[in-house]
Write an enzyme that holds these catalytic residues in place. Structure first.
Site, PDB file in Angstrom:
ATOM      1  N   GLU A 268     -12.743  -2.135  12.687  1.00  0.00           N
ATOM      2  CA  GLU A 268     -12.592  -1.395  10.635  1.00  0.00           C
ATOM      3  C   GLU A 268     -13.694  -1.824  10.292  1.00  0.00           C
ATOM      4  O   GLU A 268     -14.504  -1.083   9.193  1.00  0.00           O
ATOM      5  CB  GLU A 268     -10.867  -1.114  10.291  1.00  0.00           C
ATOM      6  CG  GLU A 268     -10.821  -1.004   8.741  1.00  0.00           C
ATOM      7  CD  GLU A 268      -9.426  -0.867   8.616  1.00  0.00           C
ATOM      8  OE1 GLU A 268      -8.591  -1.411   8.927  1.00  0.00           O
ATOM      9  OE2 GLU A 268      -9.752  -0.526   7.218  1.00  0.00           O
TER      10      GLU A 268
ATOM     11  N   GLU B  87       0.981  -1.056  -0.310  1.00  0.00           N
ATOM     12  CA  GLU B  87       0.239  -0.214  -0.091  1.00  0.00           C
ATOM     13  C   GLU B  87       0.727   1.343   0.156  1.00  0.00           C
ATOM     14  O   GLU B  87       0.056   2.268   0.533  1.00  0.00           O
ATOM     15  CB  GLU B  87      -0.859   0.266   0.955  1.00  0.00           C
ATOM     16  CG  GLU B  87      -2.082  -0.958   1.345  1.00  0.00           C
ATOM     17  CD  GLU B  87      -2.560  -1.008   1.828  1.00  0.00           C
ATOM     18  OE1 GLU B  87      -2.806   0.008   3.146  1.00  0.00           O
ATOM     19  OE2 GLU B  87      -4.195  -1.808   2.252  1.00  0.00           O
TER      20      GLU B  87
ATOM     21  N   ASP C  63      -8.288  -8.832   4.271  1.00  0.00           N
ATOM     22  CA  ASP C  63      -7.798  -7.924   5.424  1.00  0.00           C
ATOM     23  C   ASP C  63      -9.100  -8.162   5.771  1.00  0.00           C
ATOM     24  O   ASP C  63     -10.257  -7.325   6.304  1.00  0.00           O
ATOM     25  CB  ASP C  63      -7.921  -6.971   4.279  1.00  0.00           C
ATOM     26  CG  ASP C  63      -7.276  -5.551   4.994  1.00  0.00           C
ATOM     27  OD1 ASP C  63      -6.956  -5.760   6.026  1.00  0.00           O
ATOM     28  OD2 ASP C  63      -7.662  -4.801   4.813  1.00  0.00           O
TER      29      ASP C  63
HETATM   30  C1  BDP Z   1      -5.469  -2.021   6.162  1.00  0.00           C
HETATM   31  C2  BDP Z   1      -6.812  -0.726   6.772  1.00  0.00           C
HETATM   32  C3  BDP Z   1      -5.548   0.482   6.618  1.00  0.00           C
HETATM   33  C4  BDP Z   1      -4.170   0.001   7.460  1.00  0.00           C
HETATM   34  C5  BDP Z   1      -3.406  -1.933   6.320  1.00  0.00           C
HETATM   35  C6  BDP Z   1      -2.732  -2.129   6.851  1.00  0.00           C
HETATM   36  O1  BDP Z   1      -7.516   0.323   5.948  1.00  0.00           O
HETATM   37  O2  BDP Z   1      -5.898   1.322   7.134  1.00  0.00           O
HETATM   38  O3  BDP Z   1      -2.678   0.095   6.673  1.00  0.00           O
HETATM   39  O4  BDP Z   1      -5.104  -2.503   6.137  1.00  0.00           O
HETATM   40  O5  BDP Z   1      -2.860  -3.574   7.721  1.00  0.00           O
HETATM   41  O6  BDP Z   1      -6.746  -2.796   6.641  1.00  0.00           O
HETATM   42  O7  BDP Z   1      -1.819  -1.829   6.638  1.00  0.00           O
END
Ligand code: BDP
Length: 712
Positions: A405, A303, A377
């Site tokens: 979340e 990401e 996730d």
């Molecule tokens: C996702 C979240 C994000 C996190 C990412 C992570 O939306 O904000 O940075 O995981 O685990 O679920 O790095």
């Protein structure tokens, strides 16, 4: 007279208004009710002798005094040696021969470096361990027995944690925002540190120690290199000093490009000598300040975060460079497996496995790879991550998300222990039947020397720490499962309810049943039958299965549900992405045929025709409708349940939960209506008769925007 009455009312009101704002968490000590029990406790706990003077033993003394003063309604219990024949001794086993007479060498061996032993018979109690911290854990266990009104006259407890690293991961930013936080700001007031030590830091440590958590990663995985600069390390040191007596080590996330950002280098290539030197120096600097620093947690090449692949190196190259820097000080590197590349056409489900499984033998011995519970996730329900079982030579840490979340955020009562347990109990079959995820992460299956679990914290600056009063239960449950993953969701819920709200049996039974059902309820109205990742973009709040305009394919909900006129679901069998092939054959067999696949995962692994007949005899479309309506109905039932418990709960807590349940009901109906109206555009089938029709149009649901939703 009138005035006096008014004053009394005012006082009563004020007292009750402040009586239970949730700040005390499960360490909410209150007088033991029931004369018989109180008598037993008072006769057993006489002149307790707590041996030792270390900072940790001082905490044992403080906590014990604080607790029993309230629990036994006794301000006079002396902590001095007793002249009576009653013995109540607490301390490390080496401190007095009494302990070694009361317990066996084998028991002490079982207790190890963090476990403890509690033995009692009428008039005699010993709480002992090999270490101070074991004694502290033993003390908290003992207090839990009192708080939950257990008989304490015939105890024979020998316990040790099943996992070594029991960590919270804070996704807290240096500006005090919290990524995916729903309970206010970060509790770390970086600006005022190191000068100002907030009482919260101490109470945070107490609460964590009471459930055995022994490490905390202070900052976000989307890291800022500033945390590694000298002024910030002084702040980190101040926190480490507060936490140390409670057995809690501090860890930091390390931004991979720090050598460039704060080291003046042109590269962060892990094979570059200057880069390696930067990290070696940094480790030295940290350990000079914080001799028991835990280590680094790293999110790399995921990401948008920098990482070794930017230099055509592997995750192992990156992790090993940091591991070398920490090795002289016995620090560890926790390297996250949550990776998926920007331009990878392969099913996101498969990418972490593809990257990491081939690296299995490549990591240094002080590296752990931290794997999310599922391959996508933290969804409301996910099959276990296929990396569990696929890296036998590497200690794998579990990563759970405590902050909600994807499970209702700050407004939903969702007890997560059943979700955690579902993953831990999943059988990977990597070494035949019984190769559960739990046995992989606790190291017993492969004999690893190190093991751990991480939970993304749900803690913030809200008065009650977690926002939703019931969200505290998820922090509690996570810690208890780190200690012993064999505890049941039921046991943990009951402990938490008794410690938090009191011991009325009617209340406990009713509230516990509501908690135990709550996760399944949420799955039903959000993501039934294996649907996943269909939430709003960015803030991840509410339903948005229609989103298809995001620049990366896997950021679009349509990528995951693949609804079309033929059916719905992601074909991950051999005819589709074949992600299923990443699991061991017996697992594949469980899921590879849509006719026999557990319906919990049906749409996760299969693209299923709308008219497919499910196990209930209903068509797939009707079954989806059934779950969406059933889930929303269950929230209504939760509201009724909670209303029936008013007499047992503090007014402020009662009202808080009641209001949130009303929001949750609205959200459940919103999820149901939005999803069904949207999927109906493909199925072209009616919502079955008897169900109330959605109140609004699909266009209305699509038009909703929440630019200021928290946590984003
Ligand atoms: C996702 C979240 C994000 C996190 C990412 C992570 O939306 O904000 O940075 O995981 O685990 O679920 O790095």
């Amino acid at each position: 007279m009138k005035k006096a009455f008014a004053l009394l009312c005012f006082l009563l009101f004020t007292v009750s208004a402040w009586a239970d704002n949730g700040y005390d968490l499960w360490l909410h000590y209150s007088k033991v009710t029931g004369t018989k029990l109180l008598r037993q406790y008072r006769s057993q706990i006489v002149s307790p002798l707590i041996l030792g003077t270390s900072p940790t033993i001082q905490k044992v003394r403080e906590e014990f005094r604080k607790a029993i003063t309230v629990l036994l309604d006794n301000t006079t219990t002396s902590l001095e040696p007793s002249q009576t024949r009653t013995v109540f001794m607490v301390g490390v086993a080496a401190a007095a021969p009494h302990f070694t007479n009361a317990v066996t060498a084998a028991e002490l061996k079982t207790a190890g470096s963090e476990g403890y032993i509690i033995k009692s018979k009428p008039g005699q109690t010993y709480i002992t361990a090999n270490t101070d911290i074991g004694v502290l854990y033993g003390m908290f266990h003992y207090l839990r027995l009192l708080q939950t009104h257990q008989d304490i006259t015939h105890l024979n407890i020998v316990t040790a944690p099943k996992l070594q690293l029991r960590l919270l991961n804070h996704w807290d930013n240096l500006n005090r925002t919290v990524e995916r936080g729903y309970a206010g700001c970060s509790i770390w007031d970086w600006h005022k540190l190191p000068g100002y030590i907030d009482q919260r830091y101490i109470d945070y440590a107490r609460a964590n120690a009471s459930i055995g958590i022994n490490g905390t990663v202070l900052n976000n995985v989307n890291a800022n290199a500033t945390i590694l600069t000298a002024p910030y390390l002084q702040k980190v040191k101040a926190l480490a000093d507060v936490f140390r007596p409670y057995g809690i080590k501090v860890y930091l996330t390390a931004r991979f490009s720090s050598p460039i950002e704060i080291g003046g280098l042109k590269t962060a290539d892990p094979l570059n000598g200057e880069v390696q030197q930067f990290w070696n120096n940094k480790a030295k600097e940290i350990y000079e300040l914080i001799p028991d620093f835990g280590g680094f947690l790293v999110k790399a090449n995921s990401e948008g975060q920098p990482g070794p692949q930017d230099y055509h190196r592997t995750h192992a190259d990156g992790a090993n460079m940091l591991a070398t820097a920490l090795e002289p000080y016995h620090g560890v590197v926790i390297w996250r497996a949550f990776v998926y590349a920007a331009e990878n056409p392969v099913d996101r489900h498969k990418q972490a496995y593809d990257d990491f499984a081939p690296l299995d033998e490549k990591f240094k011995s002080n590296v752990l790879v931290q794997v999310k519970n599922g391959a996508i996730d933290f969804m409301p329900r996910e099959p276990f991550h296929p990396l569990f079982g696929a890296m036998p030579n590497t200690p794998l840490m579990m990563e759970f998300q405590i902050t909600q979340e994807y499970t209702g955020q700050g407004t939903s009562l969702v007890y997560l222990a059943p979700l955690f347990k579902e993953t831990l109990e999943s059988d990977t079959y990597c070494k035949g039947k019984g190769s559960t995820v739990a046995k992989i992460i606790d190291g017993t299956l492969e004999g690893h020397h190190i093991s751990g679990m991480a939970g993304i914290s749900n803690i913030g600056s809200d008065m009650n720490w977690c926002g939703h009063p019931f969200a505290q239960a998820n922090w509690y449950a996570y810690g208890r499962l780190c200690w012993d993953h064999e505890l049941s969701s039921d046991t943990i819920a009951e402990e938490w309810l008794r410690m938090t709200f009191g011991n009325e049996n009617k209340f406990i039974a009713t509230a516990k049943a509501m908690m135990l059902q709550s996760r399944e309820t949420m799955v039903e109205y959000m993501n039934p039958m294996g649907l996943h990742h269909i939430m709003g973009t960015g803030n991840h709040y509410g339903p948005a299965p229609w989103v298809s305009d995001q620049k990366r394919p896997e950021w679009n909900p349509v990528y995951y549900h693949k609804a079309d006129s033929a059916g719905i679901g992601f074909d991950r069998t051999a005819t589709g992405s074949n992600a299923l092939a990443q699991y061991f054959p017996p697992v594949q067999q469980q899921w590879n045929d849509m006719k026999t696949c557990d319906e919990k995962y049906l749409l996760w692994f299969h693209h299923v025709p709308w008219t497919f007949i499910t196990k209930s005899g209903r068509s797939l479309w009707n079954e989806l409708c059934y779950h969406y309506y059933h889930g929303a109905e269950n929230v209504k039932a939760m509201q009724q349940t909670w209303n029936s418990l008013q007499a047992y709960v503090d007014a402020e807590q009662f009202s808080h939960v009641k209001q949130l349940l009303a929001i949750q009901y609205d959200e459940a109906v919103w999820w149901r209506n939005a999803c069904l109206l949207y999927f109906q555009t493909f199925s072209k089938m009616p919502i079955p008769a008897g169900y109330e029709a959605p109140a609004k149009t699909l266009a209305y649901y699509k038009s909703l925007r929440f630019p200021f939703a928290p946590g984003n």
